[in-house]
Design a protein around this motif. Structure first.
Motif, short mmCIF file in Angstrom:
data_model
loop_
_atom_site.label_atom_id
_atom_site.label_comp_id
_atom_site.label_asym_id
_atom_site.label_seq_id
_atom_site.Cartn_x
_atom_site.Cartn_y
_atom_site.Cartn_z
N PRO A 7 0.78 -1.22 0.00
CA PRO A 7 0.00 0.00 0.00
C PRO A 7 0.82 1.28 0.00
O PRO A 7 0.29 2.34 -0.27
CB PRO A 7 -0.80 -0.12 1.30
N ALA A 8 2.12 1.19 0.36
CA ALA A 8 2.89 2.42 0.57
C ALA A 8 3.02 3.25 -0.70
O ALA A 8 3.06 4.46 -0.67
CB ALA A 8 4.28 2.07 1.10
N ARG A 9 3.05 2.61 -1.86
CA ARG A 9 3.17 3.34 -3.12
C ARG A 9 2.52 2.49 -4.19
O ARG A 9 2.11 1.36 -3.97
CB ARG A 9 4.65 3.58 -3.46
N GLY A 10 2.39 3.04 -5.38
CA GLY A 10 1.81 2.29 -6.47
C GLY A 10 2.61 1.04 -6.75
O GLY A 10 3.84 1.06 -6.73
N ALA A 11 1.91 -0.06 -6.98
CA ALA A 11 2.61 -1.32 -7.24
C ALA A 11 3.40 -1.24 -8.54
O ALA A 11 3.01 -0.54 -9.48
CB ALA A 11 1.60 -2.46 -7.31
N THR A 12 4.50 -1.94 -8.56
CA THR A 12 5.34 -2.00 -9.76
C THR A 12 5.30 -3.41 -10.33
O THR A 12 4.79 -4.35 -9.69
CB THR A 12 6.79 -1.63 -9.43
N ILE A 13 5.88 -3.57 -11.50
CA ILE A 13 5.94 -4.88 -12.12
C ILE A 13 6.76 -5.85 -11.27
O ILE A 13 6.52 -7.05 -11.25
CB ILE A 13 6.52 -4.77 -13.55
N VAL A 14 7.74 -5.30 -10.51
CA VAL A 14 8.54 -6.13 -9.60
C VAL A 14 7.66 -6.67 -8.47
O VAL A 14 7.77 -7.84 -8.08
CB VAL A 14 9.72 -5.31 -9.03
N ASP A 15 6.74 -5.83 -7.96
CA ASP A 15 5.83 -6.27 -6.90
C ASP A 15 4.91 -7.38 -7.40
O ASP A 15 4.66 -8.37 -6.71
CB ASP A 15 4.99 -5.09 -6.41
N VAL A 16 4.39 -7.21 -8.61
CA VAL A 16 3.51 -8.22 -9.20
C VAL A 16 4.27 -9.54 -9.36
O VAL A 16 3.76 -10.62 -9.03
CB VAL A 16 2.96 -7.73 -10.55
N ALA A 17 5.49 -9.44 -9.87
CA ALA A 17 6.29 -10.64 -10.07
C ALA A 17 6.56 -11.36 -8.76
O ALA A 17 6.47 -12.59 -8.67
CB ALA A 17 7.61 -10.27 -10.76
N ALA A 18 6.88 -10.58 -7.71
CA ALA A 18 7.16 -11.18 -6.40
C ALA A 18 5.92 -11.89 -5.84
O ALA A 18 6.01 -12.99 -5.30
CB ALA A 18 7.64 -10.11 -5.44
N ARG A 19 4.76 -11.26 -5.99
CA ARG A 19 3.53 -11.86 -5.46
C ARG A 19 3.16 -13.14 -6.21
O ARG A 19 2.74 -14.14 -5.61
CB ARG A 19 2.39 -10.85 -5.53
N ALA A 20 3.36 -13.11 -7.52
CA ALA A 20 2.99 -14.26 -8.34
C ALA A 20 4.06 -15.35 -8.33
O ALA A 20 3.81 -16.47 -8.79
CB ALA A 20 2.71 -13.82 -9.77
#
Length: 347
Positions: A7-20
């Motif tokens: 939530p701290a900032r807009g998600a990035t493609i790195v965040d999506v990759a880490a979650r998936a």
């Protein structure tokens, strides 16, 4: 188990990759509707995008899907002379290959902030080139590996997921030390480089390999970190000893220049009373008096070769790549006026 939202900032493609649990390149394939992604993986990526409310950067997406070759260059080195040579080699090779460079800089040999590296990945670069010492920086490599980036590094030692281009530091240091011994010096000083870099350990190993071959050699060692300031402190330590060295080998030219400066301040004649040698053969070796005997490391060629191999690996796109994982270029000893034979003591 799903990872928490960010939530701290807009998600990035790195965040999506880490979650998936996939690479950023896989996320990019899903976003752009490319083939080669299993239905299960695609579903996991789409779930992560939804959970994180990720909105692809339109500009970055357009760049990723274009034919433009975009290379990230991450650099941070305490030697301005070294970095000038490195970047010149990169710019010349990039121009010849019509590649666009995206530069990310750290300060004083320290890695750039993790967020800056993540933003570079997010921008859709085709691959990343790392200047020393960042090819061995864990925090930088963690982000790039997590994103599945193709990487090349100058001055780093063999890594299974990185193309490494360097010289043989150990052999170069051995040859330089042999030169000092052949000149008759038996009290040698050695200024170590940054202890976190493999090249520093290799240069020290080459130094000691040569020393062990000769009997009756006295060695004094001082710690440096490849900066001019660390060279000043090391030189004061070595030259302030009760029986100081007659020759000092510094692990790079910036520290060797500092040794010469301290010698002058102590009214020592270089090389009549003290021989000094360095490593790299940057402009620093020629802008002091006397000009420095040093190991010529072809920094421009190293940078250009690394970029060329990186581009070749990108072009292979994972299909039976024959790009070598390690490339060692030639070095040479350049003798100038900072070295002299040991004079016999006056009677």
């Amino acid at each position: 188990m799903a990872r928490p939202d960010r939530p701290a900032r807009g998600a990035t493609i790195v965040d999506v990759a880490a979650r998936a649990g996939v690479s950023s390149m896989t996320v990019s394939r899903v976003i752009n509707g490319r083939s080669g992604v299993s239905a299960e993986t695609r579903a996991a990526v789409e779930e992560a995008i939804k959970a994180l409310a990720y909105t692809p950067n339109v500009a970055a997406r357009n760049l990723v899907t274009s034919s433009e070759l975009r290379i990230g260059v991450i650099y941070s080195n305490p030697s301005a002379a070294f970095m000038s040579e490195f970047l010149t080699g990169v710019f010349e090779e990039a121009s010849a290959r019509s590649a666009r460079l995206m530069l990310v800089k750290g300060e004083g040999g320290r890695p750039p902030p993790t967020a800056a590296v993540e933003e570079l990945v997010e921008s859709g670069v085709s691959g990343v080139l790392l200047a020393p010492p960042l090819g061995e920086a864990p925090e930088v490599l963690r982000v790039l590996r997590g994103a599945g980036c193709i990487m090349a590094a100058v001055g780093a030692y063999q890594s299974p997921d990185t193309i490494c281009v360097r010289i043989d530091d150990r052999a170069a240091s051995y040859q330089m030390t042999r030169l000092l011994l052949d000149l008759g010096h038996r009290r040698l000083g050695f200024v170590l480089g940054n202890p976190d870099q493999a090249a520093s350990a290799e240069r020290m190993a080459g130094f000691y390999a040569a020393v062990r071959e000769r009997g009756g050699v006295e060695v004094q060692v001082a710690q440096g970190d490849f900066t001019y300031m660390s060279g000043l402190a090391a030189a004061e330590q070595l030259l302030g000893a009760g029986d100081p060295p007659t020759a000092i080998f510094a692990s790079n030219d910036d520290m060797a220049a500092a040794v010469v400066s301290v010698a002058h301040r102590r009214h020592l004649d270089v090389p009549a009373e003290l021989t000094v040698v360095g490593f790299d053969d940057t402009t620093a070796a020629l802008t002091l008096w006397p000009p420095l005997t040093t190991v010529h490391q072809p920094v421009r060629a190293l940078a250009a070769e690394a970029l060329g191999l990186l581009i070749a690996e990108i072009g292979a796109n994972g299909r039976n790549s024959r790009v070598p994982r390690e490339k060692i270029l030639e070095h040479r000893i350049v003798e100038r006026q900072s070295t002299g034979a040991l004079k016999a003591p006056s009677r």
